[in-house]
Design a protein around this motif. Structure first.
Motif, short mmCIF file in Angstrom:
data_model
loop_
_atom_site.label_atom_id
_atom_site.label_comp_id
_atom_site.label_asym_id
_atom_site.label_seq_id
_atom_site.Cartn_x
_atom_site.Cartn_y
_atom_site.Cartn_z
N LYS A 149 20.50 1.51 -6.37
CA LYS A 149 19.01 1.00 -6.26
C LYS A 149 19.03 -0.04 -4.88
O LYS A 149 19.78 -0.69 -4.88
CB LYS A 149 18.58 0.14 -7.44
N LYS A 150 17.89 0.16 -4.21
CA LYS A 150 17.81 -0.60 -2.87
C LYS A 150 16.23 -1.28 -3.18
O LYS A 150 15.72 -0.84 -3.84
CB LYS A 150 17.81 0.32 -1.84
N PRO A 151 16.00 -2.31 -2.45
CA PRO A 151 14.70 -3.01 -2.41
C PRO A 151 13.86 -1.95 -1.98
O PRO A 151 13.93 -1.08 -0.82
CB PRO A 151 15.06 -3.81 -1.42
N GLU A 152 12.72 -1.76 -2.36
CA GLU A 152 11.48 -0.98 -1.91
C GLU A 152 10.38 -1.91 -1.37
O GLU A 152 9.97 -3.07 -1.95
CB GLU A 152 10.85 -0.24 -3.19
N ALA A 153 9.62 -1.36 -0.54
CA ALA A 153 8.43 -2.11 0.11
C ALA A 153 7.11 -1.56 0.33
O ALA A 153 7.48 -0.19 0.51
CB ALA A 153 8.99 -2.93 1.20
N LYS A 154 6.00 -2.02 0.36
CA LYS A 154 4.83 -1.33 0.81
C LYS A 154 4.15 -2.31 1.69
O LYS A 154 3.94 -3.57 1.18
CB LYS A 154 4.15 -0.72 -0.33
N VAL A 155 3.02 -1.87 2.54
CA VAL A 155 1.98 -2.61 2.93
C VAL A 155 0.92 -2.50 2.09
O VAL A 155 0.18 -1.73 2.01
CB VAL A 155 1.76 -2.00 4.67
N ALA A 156 0.75 -3.83 1.70
CA ALA A 156 -0.48 -3.83 0.33
C ALA A 156 -1.79 -3.90 1.26
O ALA A 156 -2.96 -3.56 0.67
CB ALA A 156 -0.13 -5.11 -0.30
N ASP A 157 -1.80 -4.71 2.12
CA ASP A 157 -3.18 -5.14 3.04
C ASP A 157 -3.02 -5.52 4.34
O ASP A 157 -2.05 -5.82 4.69
CB ASP A 157 -3.98 -6.17 2.30
N VAL A 158 -3.95 -5.06 5.10
CA VAL A 158 -3.89 -5.33 6.59
C VAL A 158 -5.49 -5.96 6.74
O VAL A 158 -6.36 -5.21 6.53
CB VAL A 158 -3.53 -4.21 7.44
N GLY A 159 -5.65 -6.99 7.47
CA GLY A 159 -6.80 -7.39 7.66
C GLY A 159 -6.85 -8.54 8.89
O GLY A 159 -5.91 -9.07 8.97
N PHE A 160 -8.23 -9.35 9.13
CA PHE A 160 -7.95 -10.25 10.20
C PHE A 160 -7.83 -11.72 9.54
O PHE A 160 -8.50 -11.95 8.35
CB PHE A 160 -9.26 -10.21 11.00
N GLY A 161 -7.21 -12.52 9.84
CA GLY A 161 -6.88 -13.84 9.52
C GLY A 161 -7.49 -14.75 10.29
O GLY A 161 -8.75 -14.79 10.26
N HIS A 162 -6.82 -15.53 10.99
CA HIS A 162 -7.35 -16.67 11.83
C HIS A 162 -7.86 -16.13 12.97
O HIS A 162 -7.32 -15.08 13.58
CB HIS A 162 -6.22 -17.54 12.24
#
Length: 151
Positions: free
Chosen positions: A20-33
């Motif tokens: 097993k290896k770590p898994e990742a996903k992009v949960a959200d993209v939005g403007f911050g500052h």
């Protein structure tokens, strides 16, 4: 003897392929500052660590594109480590200059959003394997900040 050595290599490769290896996903993209000269785009990553010990994250590389043009790219060195047997949320800030937004004013003028493609490379230091990069890509659109957000 060579046949026995090849068989041993096959067993090792098969065992390593099923670890097993770590898994990742992009949960959200939005403007911050939002400032007077740029806006910071925040991408939030959710990374799952299957191991019972913390794993250090070496770096996160990013490339932000819109309209087949590279808007921003760079690396975020040493963002921390992944929680053991759990999920870690990481934020990657990407600074988007306003002069780019003015250059794509025609696209923005229609619906006040920006179509984008975000490519991320999450590099972790795995025992036995060494540095391992998880490639991530997210396409979508995000609403731009209004003047009231800036002032």
């Amino acid at each position: 003897m060579a046949h026995l050595l090849n068989k041993a290599k096959e067993v090792v490769v098969d065992k390593l392929a099923h670890i097993k290896k770590p898994e990742a996903k992009v949960a959200d993209v939005g403007f911050g500052h939002v400032s007077r000269d740029s806006a910071t785009l925040l991408s939030k990553l959710e990374v799952t660590n299957p191991y019972d010990h913390a794993i250090p994250v070496c770096e996160i590389s990013y490339t932000f594109r819109s309209g087949n043009r590279v808007v921003a790219s760079g690396k975020m060195p040493d963002p921390g480590s992944l929680t053991a047997n759990g999920q870690t949320r990481l934020e990657v800030p990407v600074k988007v200059p306003y002069d780019f937004l003015l250059s794509i004013a025609k696209d923005i003028g229609k619906d006040w959003d920006i179509d984008y493609e975000l490519e991320l490379g999450l590099t972790v230091d795995l025992p036995i394997f060494g540095n391992f990069t998880i490639p991530l890509t997210k396409r979508g659109e995000t609403k731009l900040p209004t003047l009231s957000n800036i002032f």
